[in-house]
Design an enzyme around this catalytic site. Structure first.
Site, PDB file in Angstrom:
ATOM      1  N   ASP A   1       5.758  21.517  37.593  1.00  0.00           N
ATOM      2  CA  ASP A   1       5.544  23.191  36.831  1.00  0.00           C
ATOM      3  C   ASP A   1       4.504  22.544  35.844  1.00  0.00           C
ATOM      4  O   ASP A   1       4.355  23.804  35.292  1.00  0.00           O
ATOM      5  CB  ASP A   1       6.740  23.523  36.265  1.00  0.00           C
ATOM      6  CG  ASP A   1       7.759  22.923  35.092  1.00  0.00           C
ATOM      7  OD1 ASP A   1       7.422  21.484  34.935  1.00  0.00           O
ATOM      8  OD2 ASP A   1       8.619  22.858  34.661  1.00  0.00           O
ATOM      9  N   GLU A   2       3.616  21.465  35.812  1.00  0.00           N
ATOM     10  CA  GLU A   2       2.846  21.137  34.875  1.00  0.00           C
ATOM     11  C   GLU A   2       1.431  20.460  35.479  1.00  0.00           C
ATOM     12  O   GLU A   2       1.052  19.464  36.066  1.00  0.00           O
ATOM     13  CB  GLU A   2       3.314  20.163  33.955  1.00  0.00           C
ATOM     14  CG  GLU A   2       4.119  20.417  32.736  1.00  0.00           C
ATOM     15  CD  GLU A   2       4.191  19.324  32.071  1.00  0.00           C
ATOM     16  OE1 GLU A   2       3.932  19.450  31.168  1.00  0.00           O
ATOM     17  OE2 GLU A   2       5.458  18.263  32.517  1.00  0.00           O
TER      18      GLU A   2
ATOM     19  N   ASP B   1       1.624  24.783  31.972  1.00  0.00           N
ATOM     20  CA  ASP B   1       2.681  24.739  32.041  1.00  0.00           C
ATOM     21  C   ASP B   1       3.437  26.161  32.062  1.00  0.00           C
ATOM     22  O   ASP B   1       3.591  27.175  31.886  1.00  0.00           O
ATOM     23  CB  ASP B   1       3.732  24.102  30.834  1.00  0.00           C
ATOM     24  CG  ASP B   1       4.736  23.044  30.746  1.00  0.00           C
ATOM     25  OD1 ASP B   1       5.140  23.650  31.828  1.00  0.00           O
ATOM     26  OD2 ASP B   1       5.468  23.121  30.137  1.00  0.00           O
TER      27      ASP B   1
END
Length: 421
Positions: free
Chosen positions: A144-145, A6
């Protein structure tokens, strides 16, 4: 082992890459509904071509715009909400989803930046390419993960050093801080990442799960929303350890209860979803109240043009068309129709405008939101197309493809219809 990766304060971190003056000070990225889509002037827009756990979208860069140009409306009011806040800003109480005006009251010297979505999507793409070179199976969970499955690739005793290598490489090559959680269960790995932040690593080894989850509040676990929290709280279940002790209760709730229990306890054995086929494509905007129905129809026409571009890029054949409108007094109206007509931009506009005429039930109320969605894609399902309209639909479809090729080369605003003027 499963990894959860993350990016820390991703949008804010992206702006710091080539801006050393932004390091060490409170910064935040704020967003506003991109209403420039309805402008009559031309603007070069960009398409995110990244497929995965988040929807492709047409993007405009706000690079170079000042705070006043982006966040201050013609009446002098500060608009927008915080989408990402740096850790320095969070120390002053600045939070995601807080209004920009409130954030500035908490932290008057906060540096609030307009978003640069093309930059975020490009960095996300670069990160995915990097991870796919290092990890056998990668799932993009959001912009974003990421999840990664390194079972049989990296031993448990090597997992921490492997995660450290990934973390350092991401920072060295992309200049982005990233936190990594690791466990046998992907959901425990995701939970562990919260304890790894900022820019750290947290490994939950087999046999440590029960102790790790014992005192964690239920609201911290991914997937337990407010409704579920209330349902559990009235039964005295307030921590993940309480969940662990109530197996019979959760199993009595059928598949959803069993799934949640197994995830919390780290015994779910859910694997990586390497590819996720899109189920729908949508576009929408929220704006100040508009009473003029002709202006609303113009905006629907514009949204259809952008939606058709996304359909073209994805190579889809939608068979369900849905429209939702929201009025200024919180009332809503929505409807959908199914069709086996060949898709074209013109047909999309016709259907959506017909839906609008049907669902606009509060004619005296101004409208503040439009959402258009296309779904139930026919490709690969052997759907029989409407033969009665097939020939004219085929011509319209070819025209749509020709227009999209020009838009792909020269920008989506290069060709507009008369209904948009």
């Amino acid at each position: 082992m499963m990894l959860h990766l993350d990016l820390d304060c991703f949008f804010a971190a992206a702006h710091r890459i080539d801006a050393p003056e932004l390091h060490g000070i409170p910064i935040a990225v704020g967003g506003r509904s991109n209403l420039s889509i309805f402008d009559r002037k031309k603007e070069r827009r960009y398409l995110s071509a990244i497929e995965g756990a988040f929807t492709s979208s047409i993007l405009s860069s706000n690079e170079g715009k000042s705070f006043e140009e982006y966040f201050v409306d013609p009446d002098g009011r500060v608009r927008g909400i915080i989408t990402t806040a740096s850790y320095e800003a969070r120390a002053y109480g600045v939070k995601t989803a807080m209004s920009v005006a409130e954030a500035l009251r908490h932290c008057p010297h906060l540096k609030v930046l307009p978003p640069n979505y093309p930059l975020y999507h490009e960095l996300s793409r670069q990160l995915r390419v990097m991870l796919e070179r290092e990890i056998p199976s990668v799932e993009q969970f959001s912009i974003d993960e990421f999840f990664g499955d390194v079972s049989g690739w990296v031993s448990d005793r090597e997992i921490e050093s492997f995660a450290l290598k990934i973390k350092n490489r991401v920072y060295e090559e992309l200049k982005l801080p990233i936190s990594i959680g690791a466990s046998r269960s992907k959901w425990i790995a995701k939970l562990a990442t919260e304890f790894a932040k900022p820019h750290g690593i947290k490994v939950i080894y087999p046999g440590e799960v029960d102790y790790f989850i014992k005192d964690i509040p239920i609201e911290k676990f991914p997937g337990i929303g407010k409704g579920y929290q209330e349902r559990l709280s009235v039964r005295g279940i307030r921590t993940l350890g309480d969940v662990k002790a109530r197996q019979a209760l959760f199993y009595s709730w059928g598949k959803p209860g069993r799934q949640l229990y197994n995830r919390v306890c780290g015994i779910d054995e859910e694997g990586i979803s390497v590819s996720q086929a899109k189920k729908s494509i949508g576009i929408g905007r929220t704006f100040d109240p508009v009473s003029d129905r002709n202006e609303i129809r113009r905006r629907i026409t514009i949204l259809c043009r952008h939606l058709a571009f996304l359909v073209y890029k994805g190579g889809h054949l939608p068979t369900t068309y849905a429209l939702k409108i929201r009025y200024e007094y919180r009332s809503k109206s929505k409807d959908a129709v199914s069709s086996n007509r060949l898709f074209s931009e013109q047909y999309c506009k016709e259907v959506m405008l017909q839906l609008f005429d049907r669902i606009d039930i509060h004619l005296s109320h101004a409208i503040i939101q439009l959402n258009l969605t296309l779904s139930n894609f026919a490709e690969g399902r052997g759907v029989t197309l409407d033969l009665l309209h097939y020939e004219p639909d085929q011509k319209a479809s070819r025209l749509t493809d020709s227009m999209q090729k020009l838009r792909e080369k020269f920008g989506i605003d290069i060709i507009k219809s008369g209904g948009e003027m």
